[in-house]
Design an enzyme around this catalytic site. Structure first.
Site, mmCIF file in Angstrom:
data_model
loop_
_atom_site.group_PDB
_atom_site.id
_atom_site.type_symbol
_atom_site.label_atom_id
_atom_site.label_comp_id
_atom_site.label_asym_id
_atom_site.label_seq_id
_atom_site.Cartn_x
_atom_site.Cartn_y
_atom_site.Cartn_z
ATOM 1 N N ASP A 1 4.444 0.904 12.118
ATOM 2 C CA ASP A 1 3.368 0.130 11.489
ATOM 3 C C ASP A 1 3.162 -1.113 11.811
ATOM 4 O O ASP A 1 2.211 -1.774 11.633
ATOM 5 C CB ASP A 1 3.417 0.522 9.981
ATOM 6 N N CYS B 1 -5.055 13.190 12.455
ATOM 7 C CA CYS B 1 -5.537 11.816 12.385
ATOM 8 C C CYS B 1 -5.651 11.309 13.448
ATOM 9 O O CYS B 1 -4.930 11.673 14.621
ATOM 10 C CB CYS B 1 -5.039 11.061 11.072
ATOM 11 N N ARG C 1 0.418 14.719 12.633
ATOM 12 C CA ARG C 1 1.072 14.666 11.322
ATOM 13 C C ARG C 1 1.350 15.996 10.616
ATOM 14 O O ARG C 1 0.435 16.126 9.477
ATOM 15 C CB ARG C 1 0.319 13.503 10.518
ATOM 16 N N LYS D 1 0.777 -1.172 0.026
ATOM 17 C CA LYS D 1 0.008 0.097 -0.107
ATOM 18 C C LYS D 1 1.019 1.240 -0.223
ATOM 19 O O LYS D 1 0.833 2.343 -0.702
ATOM 20 C CB LYS D 1 -0.927 -0.078 1.157
ATOM 21 N N ASN D 2 1.860 1.304 0.761
ATOM 22 C CA ASN D 2 2.597 2.621 1.093
ATOM 23 C C ASN D 2 3.648 2.811 -0.141
ATOM 24 O O ASN D 2 4.178 3.830 -0.176
ATOM 25 C CB ASN D 2 3.451 2.646 2.296
ATOM 26 N N ARG E 1 -8.558 -0.427 4.306
ATOM 27 C CA ARG E 1 -7.754 0.776 3.925
ATOM 28 C C ARG E 1 -6.508 -0.046 3.551
ATOM 29 O O ARG E 1 -5.736 0.476 2.423
ATOM 30 C CB ARG E 1 -7.473 1.611 4.968
HETATM 31 C C1 UD1 Z 1 4.445 7.183 6.015
HETATM 32 C C2 UD1 Z 1 3.468 5.851 6.038
HETATM 33 C C3 UD1 Z 1 2.918 5.485 7.140
HETATM 34 C C4 UD1 Z 1 4.011 5.327 8.272
HETATM 35 C C5 UD1 Z 1 4.928 6.690 8.348
HETATM 36 C C6 UD1 Z 1 6.274 6.233 9.168
HETATM 37 C C7 UD1 Z 1 2.537 6.009 3.594
HETATM 38 C C8 UD1 Z 1 1.547 6.266 3.005
HETATM 39 N N1 UD1 Z 1 2.372 6.072 4.995
HETATM 40 O O1 UD1 Z 1 3.389 8.039 6.613
HETATM 41 O O2 UD1 Z 1 2.490 4.179 7.003
HETATM 42 O O3 UD1 Z 1 3.471 5.006 9.426
HETATM 43 O O4 UD1 Z 1 5.389 6.648 6.997
HETATM 44 O O5 UD1 Z 1 6.962 5.331 8.860
HETATM 45 O O6 UD1 Z 1 3.699 5.913 3.176
HETATM 46 N N2 UD1 Z 1 6.288 14.928 10.473
HETATM 47 C C9 UD1 Z 1 6.419 16.320 10.589
HETATM 48 N N3 UD1 Z 1 6.397 17.200 9.503
HETATM 49 C C10 UD1 Z 1 6.401 16.746 8.338
HETATM 50 C C11 UD1 Z 1 6.172 15.438 8.150
HETATM 51 C C12 UD1 Z 1 6.228 14.527 9.082
HETATM 52 O O7 UD1 Z 1 6.546 16.667 11.978
HETATM 53 O O8 UD1 Z 1 6.322 17.569 7.518
HETATM 54 C C13 UD1 Z 1 6.418 13.865 11.454
HETATM 55 C C14 UD1 Z 1 4.917 13.180 11.689
HETATM 56 O O9 UD1 Z 1 3.887 14.373 12.256
HETATM 57 C C15 UD1 Z 1 5.104 12.009 12.270
HETATM 58 C C16 UD1 Z 1 6.487 11.656 11.672
HETATM 59 O O10 UD1 Z 1 7.044 12.875 11.358
HETATM 60 O O11 UD1 Z 1 5.150 12.078 13.560
HETATM 61 C C17 UD1 Z 1 6.646 10.650 10.575
HETATM 62 O O12 UD1 Z 1 6.114 11.142 9.467
HETATM 63 P P1 UD1 Z 1 6.329 10.647 8.132
HETATM 64 O O13 UD1 Z 1 7.570 9.842 8.013
HETATM 65 O O14 UD1 Z 1 6.041 11.863 7.075
HETATM 66 O O15 UD1 Z 1 5.036 9.714 7.751
HETATM 67 P P2 UD1 Z 1 4.072 9.430 6.731
HETATM 68 O O16 UD1 Z 1 4.708 9.866 5.341
HETATM 69 O O17 UD1 Z 1 2.828 10.435 6.929
#
Ligand code: UD1
Length: 429
Positions: free
Chosen positions: A314, A118, A123, A22-23, A406
């Site tokens: 995850d 969420c 996030r 999925k990811n 999902r």
């Molecule tokens: C992706 C995965 C999700 C997984 C996560 C961490 C997908 C679709 N989803 O989510 O399943 O749990 O990686 O392995 O691939 N953060 C910030 N600022 C930002 C971006 C992130 O503070 O601009 C923080 C987020 O709030 C969170 C952490 O960094 O606490 C990790 O986020 P991120 O690595 O960006 O995860 P996702 O891409 O949302």
């Protein structure tokens, strides 16, 4: 809403095949926005999140054709007529924000709803936006939307050296996609190293992009004038989180099952943890098969989630379900999302003894899990509840399973083929 009725304790047997990730699929699907030719995929996972992304691409003007018999999906993004991703779609799935990089790179403009928080945490998207600004995007936050335009006329983003303050998966992906059509070279430092990012890099290169180092801490992208997909249908990597969930299902029920299309190289941290706990696994790296074998009981563990190659956030909830029946206590610390413990009260209702202190969960172990009606709160928490239901005595009712749909393709059917007494009861949606 649909619910699952699961009878336990289950003894699993047989074989299961892991679906495409999925990811990895979600960013790769948004990357089709970069191609001037249609893109064909083989065996995309049939998941609610993938359908949501299809809806989003169609809203932008893309056409999507499926040939179910041959498991082919063709996406044509040349008829794009809108550059706006609206709230109703982005709010249901944060990954929708990944259309920002490709739209901005190809059309010089994008308006995407802020994903908001969420259930598992705030996030934020600050890292995405700061990086795009460094490439020349003018960012405007207004009315719950992010509007990005190119500051210096309607031309191209500008390559730059960008250090990410945290190796965000989504920011690395958005930036990689944006950089493929930028003017000059972009170097992303402290990039996320997840296998899904390596797969996105592979896909971008299939479209003629010049991406090096995807899946390592430094990704170098030489911007191109245009991209086009050619050649055989693209096959996305196996889902390592679904893989880990079935591995834990086998171990938790002390069963012998064979898992196909599983890339053990992507699961080092999970496999090491399971083996340390006493699980017996037979791994065939080349054939992409892992068998769970019978074990002599499990010990507790100490695990902290971390960006890849660390233990995946995850899989934290699913591992916690497993530790509830280990013979000694465990401690699991969550470092990625601040609120990812919603499975704890539900597991406790099934007889677990878990105490939360800050971002750590202290799990007593030795619990005899008992069936209960439980409520899914997010995707991976739901998987933990299904695992607990497999090990619990009696008939459990797992409610609100749209979260599971999902991210887990046909979970009820796959568990049925593994000899589980599981029924999906349709509800009003
Ligand atoms: C992706 C995965 C999700 C997984 C996560 C961490 C997908 C679709 N989803 O989510 O399943 O749990 O990686 O392995 O691939 N953060 C910030 N600022 C930002 C971006 C992130 O503070 O601009 C923080 C987020 O709030 C969170 C952490 O960094 O606490 C990790 O986020 P991120 O690595 O960006 O995860 P996702 O891409 O949302």
């Amino acid at each position: 809403m649909d619910k699952l009725i699961i009878s336990g304790p289950a003894k699993l047997r047989g074989e299961v095949t892991i679906s495409a990730s999925k990811n990895a699929s979600l960013p790769i699907l948004t990357a089709t926005l970069l191609s001037t030719t249609p893109v064909t995929f083989k065996s995309l996972p049939k998941l609610r999140d993938v359908s949501t992304l299809f809806k989003l691409l169609k809203n932008l003007g893309a056409t999507i054709n499926s040939d179910d018999q041959n498991e082919l999906t063709t996406i044509n993004t040349t008829p794009i007529s809108s550059l706006e991703a609206t709230y109703d779609l982005v709010k249901t799935m944060r990954a929708s924000f990944l259309v920002m990089g490709p739209l901005l790179a190809r059309y010089g403009k994008a308006k995407v709803s802020l994903p908001g928080g969420c259930a598992i945490g705030a996030r934020a998207i600050d890292i995405h936006l700061e990086a795009l600004a460094k490439m020349g995007a003018k960012i405007n936050l207004q009315g719950g939307y992010v509007e990005a335009t190119l500051e210096h006329g309607p031309k191209r983003l500008q390559g730059n050296e960008i250090y990410l303050s945290f190796p965000s998966v989504g920011a690395t992906e958005n930036l990689m996609m944006a950089a493929t059509l930028a003017h000059g070279t972009t170097v992303i430092k402290n990039a996320a190293q997840e296998p899904e990012i390596a797969d996105l890099g592979e896909f971008l290169n299939r479209m003629g992009a010049k991406v090096q180092g995807a899946g390592s801490a430094e990704v170098i992208i030489e911007g191109q004038e245009s991209l086009l997909f050619s050649g055989s249908p693209y096959v996305v990597i196996p889902d390592r989180i679904e893989s880990a969930t079935y591995l834990i299902a086998g171990v938790m029920t002390n069963s012998e099952i064979t898992i196909h299309n599983i890339n053990a190289k992507h699961l080092d941290a999970v496999i090491a943890t399971l083996k340390d706990m006493g699980a017996k696994l037979e791994i065939d790296y080349d054939k992409k098969i892992i068998k769970t074998l019978l074990h002599q009981g499990l010990h507790g563990t100490h695990v902290a989630t971390a960006p890849y190659p660390g233990f995946p956030t995850d899989v934290q909830a699913q591992l916690m379900a497993l530790t509830t029946i280990a013979q000694t206590p465990s401690v699991i610390t969550e470092h990625i999302f601040e609120n990812r413990f919603m499975h704890v009260p539900e597991l406790n209702r099934m007889g677990a003894n878990i105490v939360l202190k800050g971002n750590s969960a202290f799990i007593d172990g030795q619990s005899t899990l008992k069936s209960a009606p439980v409520m899914c709160t997010d995707l991976r928490a739901s998987a933990a509840l299904v695992l607990a239901a497999l090990a619990a005595e009696g008939q459990s009712e797992v409610c609100r399973i749209y979260h599971l749909d999902r991210g887990y393709e046909k979970i009820d059917q796959k568990l049925q083929t593994l000899n589980v007494d599981i029924t999906r009861v349709p509800g009003d949606n």
